[in-house]
Design a protein around this motif. Structure first.
Motif, mmCIF file in Angstrom:
data_model
loop_
_atom_site.group_PDB
_atom_site.id
_atom_site.type_symbol
_atom_site.label_atom_id
_atom_site.label_comp_id
_atom_site.label_asym_id
_atom_site.label_seq_id
_atom_site.Cartn_x
_atom_site.Cartn_y
_atom_site.Cartn_z
ATOM 1 N N GLU A 1 0.876 -1.184 0.000
ATOM 2 C CA GLU A 1 0.000 0.000 0.000
ATOM 3 C C GLU A 1 0.909 1.229 0.000
ATOM 4 O O GLU A 1 2.049 1.151 0.481
ATOM 5 C CB GLU A 1 -0.848 0.049 1.277
ATOM 6 N N PRO A 2 0.382 2.376 -0.480
ATOM 7 C CA PRO A 2 1.222 3.572 -0.526
ATOM 8 C C PRO A 2 1.671 4.033 0.867
ATOM 9 O O PRO A 2 0.991 3.762 1.861
ATOM 10 C CB PRO A 2 0.309 4.633 -1.148
ATOM 11 N N SER A 3 2.795 4.714 0.899
ATOM 12 C CA SER A 3 3.309 5.270 2.155
ATOM 13 C C SER A 3 4.336 6.338 1.835
ATOM 14 O O SER A 3 5.151 6.163 0.933
ATOM 15 C CB SER A 3 3.970 4.169 2.978
ATOM 16 N N THR A 4 4.295 7.422 2.582
ATOM 17 C CA THR A 4 5.393 8.398 2.541
ATOM 18 C C THR A 4 6.226 8.267 3.813
ATOM 19 O O THR A 4 7.431 7.989 3.770
ATOM 20 C CB THR A 4 4.843 9.840 2.427
ATOM 21 N N ARG A 5 5.561 8.444 4.967
ATOM 22 C CA ARG A 5 6.270 8.508 6.247
ATOM 23 C C ARG A 5 6.856 7.153 6.688
ATOM 24 O O ARG A 5 8.042 7.061 7.004
ATOM 25 C CB ARG A 5 5.317 9.006 7.361
ATOM 26 N N THR A 6 6.021 6.128 6.721
ATOM 27 C CA THR A 6 6.458 4.871 7.341
ATOM 28 C C THR A 6 7.583 4.231 6.537
ATOM 29 O O THR A 6 8.619 3.842 7.084
ATOM 30 C CB THR A 6 5.257 3.908 7.475
ATOM 31 N N ARG A 7 7.415 4.162 5.212
ATOM 32 C CA ARG A 7 8.442 3.520 4.395
ATOM 33 C C ARG A 7 9.764 4.287 4.479
ATOM 34 O O ARG A 7 10.823 3.716 4.680
ATOM 35 C CB ARG A 7 7.989 3.406 2.931
ATOM 36 N N ILE B 1 6.534 -4.928 6.531
ATOM 37 C CA ILE B 1 5.460 -5.145 5.558
ATOM 38 C C ILE B 1 4.244 -4.278 5.842
ATOM 39 O O ILE B 1 3.793 -4.156 6.979
ATOM 40 C CB ILE B 1 5.046 -6.640 5.483
ATOM 41 N N ARG B 2 3.731 -3.653 4.781
ATOM 42 C CA ARG B 2 2.430 -2.972 4.812
ATOM 43 C C ARG B 2 1.552 -3.648 3.771
ATOM 44 O O ARG B 2 1.978 -3.872 2.629
ATOM 45 C CB ARG B 2 2.570 -1.483 4.491
ATOM 46 N N HIS B 3 0.319 -3.949 4.177
ATOM 47 C CA HIS B 3 -0.570 -4.688 3.274
ATOM 48 C C HIS B 3 -2.016 -4.295 3.574
ATOM 49 O O HIS B 3 -2.356 -3.949 4.710
ATOM 50 C CB HIS B 3 -0.367 -6.189 3.483
ATOM 51 N N ALA C 1 -3.814 -3.075 12.562
ATOM 52 C CA ALA C 1 -2.802 -2.521 13.477
ATOM 53 C C ALA C 1 -1.715 -1.752 12.729
ATOM 54 O O ALA C 1 -1.417 -2.043 11.562
ATOM 55 C CB ALA C 1 -2.154 -3.661 14.273
ATOM 56 N N HIS C 2 -1.145 -0.791 13.429
ATOM 57 C CA HIS C 2 0.000 -0.029 12.923
ATOM 58 C C HIS C 2 0.853 0.292 14.156
ATOM 59 O O HIS C 2 0.880 1.417 14.650
ATOM 60 C CB HIS C 2 -0.509 1.242 12.236
ATOM 61 N N PRO C 3 1.542 -0.749 14.668
ATOM 62 C CA PRO C 3 2.159 -0.589 15.987
ATOM 63 C C PRO C 3 3.238 0.485 16.081
ATOM 64 O O PRO C 3 3.308 1.191 17.093
ATOM 65 C CB PRO C 3 2.724 -1.982 16.286
ATOM 66 N N THR C 4 4.077 0.650 15.050
ATOM 67 C CA THR C 4 5.137 1.660 15.197
ATOM 68 C C THR C 4 4.563 3.073 15.184
ATOM 69 O O THR C 4 5.131 3.982 15.775
ATOM 70 C CB THR C 4 6.246 1.518 14.126
ATOM 71 N N GLN C 5 3.404 3.259 14.519
ATOM 72 C CA GLN C 5 2.745 4.569 14.561
ATOM 73 C C GLN C 5 2.298 4.870 15.996
ATOM 74 O O GLN C 5 2.508 5.970 16.514
ATOM 75 C CB GLN C 5 1.532 4.592 13.624
ATOM 76 N N ALA C 6 1.680 3.876 16.645
ATOM 77 C CA ALA C 6 1.228 4.091 18.030
ATOM 78 C C ALA C 6 2.421 4.358 18.951
ATOM 79 O O ALA C 6 2.346 5.202 19.849
ATOM 80 C CB ALA C 6 0.451 2.874 18.518
ATOM 81 N N HIS D 1 -1.358 13.976 14.695
ATOM 82 C CA HIS D 1 -2.044 13.409 13.519
ATOM 83 C C HIS D 1 -1.024 12.489 12.847
ATOM 84 O O HIS D 1 0.121 12.902 12.636
ATOM 85 C CB HIS D 1 -2.466 14.541 12.587
ATOM 86 N N PRO D 2 -1.409 11.252 12.512
ATOM 87 C CA PRO D 2 -0.415 10.333 11.945
ATOM 88 C C PRO D 2 0.038 10.723 10.542
ATOM 89 O O PRO D 2 1.091 10.263 10.081
ATOM 90 C CB PRO D 2 -1.152 8.993 11.909
ATOM 91 N N GLY D 3 -0.761 11.561 9.854
ATOM 92 C CA GLY D 3 -0.481 11.857 8.457
ATOM 93 C C GLY D 3 -0.887 10.674 7.576
ATOM 94 O O GLY D 3 -0.976 9.549 8.075
ATOM 95 N N PRO D 4 -1.129 10.874 6.303
ATOM 96 C CA PRO D 4 -1.153 12.181 5.656
ATOM 97 C C PRO D 4 -2.356 13.001 6.133
ATOM 98 O O PRO D 4 -3.424 12.442 6.363
ATOM 99 C CB PRO D 4 -1.298 11.836 4.169
ATOM 100 N N ILE D 5 -2.139 14.332 6.312
ATOM 101 C CA ILE D 5 -3.263 15.183 6.715
ATOM 102 C C ILE D 5 -4.037 15.602 5.470
ATOM 103 O O ILE D 5 -3.449 15.773 4.398
ATOM 104 C CB ILE D 5 -2.803 16.431 7.512
HETATM 105 N N1 CP Z 1 1.199 7.576 9.215
HETATM 106 C C1 CP Z 1 1.448 6.819 8.134
HETATM 107 O O1 CP Z 1 1.373 5.581 8.190
HETATM 108 O O2 CP Z 1 1.795 7.529 7.012
HETATM 109 P P1 CP Z 1 2.199 6.878 5.619
HETATM 110 O O3 CP Z 1 0.951 6.240 5.040
HETATM 111 O O4 CP Z 1 2.730 7.984 4.773
HETATM 112 O O5 CP Z 1 3.229 5.822 5.885
#
Ligand code: CP
Length: 319
Positions: free
Chosen positions: A62-68, A115-117, A145-150, A273-277
């Protein structure tokens, strides 16, 4: 989901799949270790050798800016090699299964798979199929779940407001579809938060919100009263069926964090806010940019948290 497979028989963290099953001690160990990476004169993150002979594979379906990106930077700060699999260019598009993709990445001698799925349980599935010396980190699986975000959210709140157990905390928005909210609630409970509120329309709550151990509100005025920390969420339109949202900009009027709705909260309330805003959808643009918002600090803290998690996994691999 299997909380037990996160640990070795001796209780060391082997995979990070969910906050559930972690103890407060585990959580504080990660937060405290993350803090040590900022202990440099210029407050830049440290560069250390922990992953010198290791490879981290980023598998983002799945798309990601921050986490990846922060996983990549965290691995590089730990001197690891990084493989970013481009899913759109990968053999997944030719019908290769998730299990086969993972086994091939493992055969390339990768040590940590991030992994993000879109499917809840995907990270658990991968953890059950990797070789004993390989660790898996869940970077977000479906609604689950998104444990590292928490973890980075707990770090940020503790940094800006101190003891989390003394704070009134509100999570606002699309709770139903949010893996972030689920992980945040588990983490807040572990940190001893006494007053956790969720504020959302009925259509954006899970079917049994009381089971979350939180107070439920349907309007910002009562929900935000005396709140010390406001945790905003994005509308997860990609996971929604039609008809869950009011028409036009009614959602923003009722649940958007604006100059007006912010007055209901404590005058010094912290905004995360976890983003993206989505500016003008769940948050007023200039509030997102104001000093009360720690949104970009969350991103920086995310690098340190991911360094800490990978350090602990590497310690387990080396034990
Ligand atoms: N907060 C978060 O998971 O952002 P990304 O989708 O950009 O990784």
């Amino acid at each position: 989901m299997s909380k037990g497979i996160q640990f070795t028989r001796s209780g060391r963290l082997k995979h990070l799949l969910t906050i559930e099953g972690l103890s407060k001690k585990h959580l504080l160990e990660i937060l405290d270790l993350a803090e040590t990476f900022f202990k440099t004169d210029n407050h830049k993150l440290s560069q250390v050798d922990t992953l010198k002979n290791s490879t981290v594979a980023n598998l983002f379906f799945e798309p990601s800016t921050r986490t990846r990106s922060t996983f990549e930077l965290a691995a590089k700060n730990l001197s690891g090699k990084v493989l970013n699999l481009n899913i759109q260019q990968s053999a997944t598009t030719k019908g290769e299964t998730l299990r086969d993709t993972v086994k091939n990445i493992e055969a390339m001698q990768c040590d940590i798979l991030v992994i993000r799925h879109s499917t809840a349980g995907a990270a658990d599935f991968v953890a059950k199929h990797v070789a004993p010396g390989v660790s898996v980190i869940n970077a977000g699986d479906g609604w689950h779940a998104h444990p590292t975000q928490a973890l980075l959210d707990m770090y940020t709140i503790r940094k800006h407001r101190g003891d989390i157990n003394k704070l009134n905390i509100a999570i606002v928005g699309d709770i139903k579809h949010s893996r972030v909210a689920r992980s945040q609630i588990h983490a807040l409970h572990l940190m001893g938060a006494q007053n956790i509120r969720v504020i959302a329309p009925k259509t954006l709550l899970p079917s049994h919100p009381d089971a979350l151990g939180v107070s439920v509100f349907h309007d910002l005025k009562t929900g935000l009263t005396d709140v010390d920390v406001i945790m905003m969420l994005r509308l997860q339109r990609e996971r929604m069926k039609n008809g869950l949202l009011p028409k036009g900009n009614a959602y923003y009027r009722m649940y958007g964090l604006t100059e007006e709705s912010l007055t209901y909260a404590h005058p010094n309330a912290l905004i995360v806010h976890p983003g993206p805003i989505n500016r003008g959808v769940e948050i007023q643009s200039d509030i997102a940019d104001s000093p009360r918002a720690a949104i970009l600090d969350q991103v920086t803290n995310g690098v340190a948290i991911r360094m800490a998690v990978m350090t602990l996994l590497k310690e387990t691999q080396s034990a």
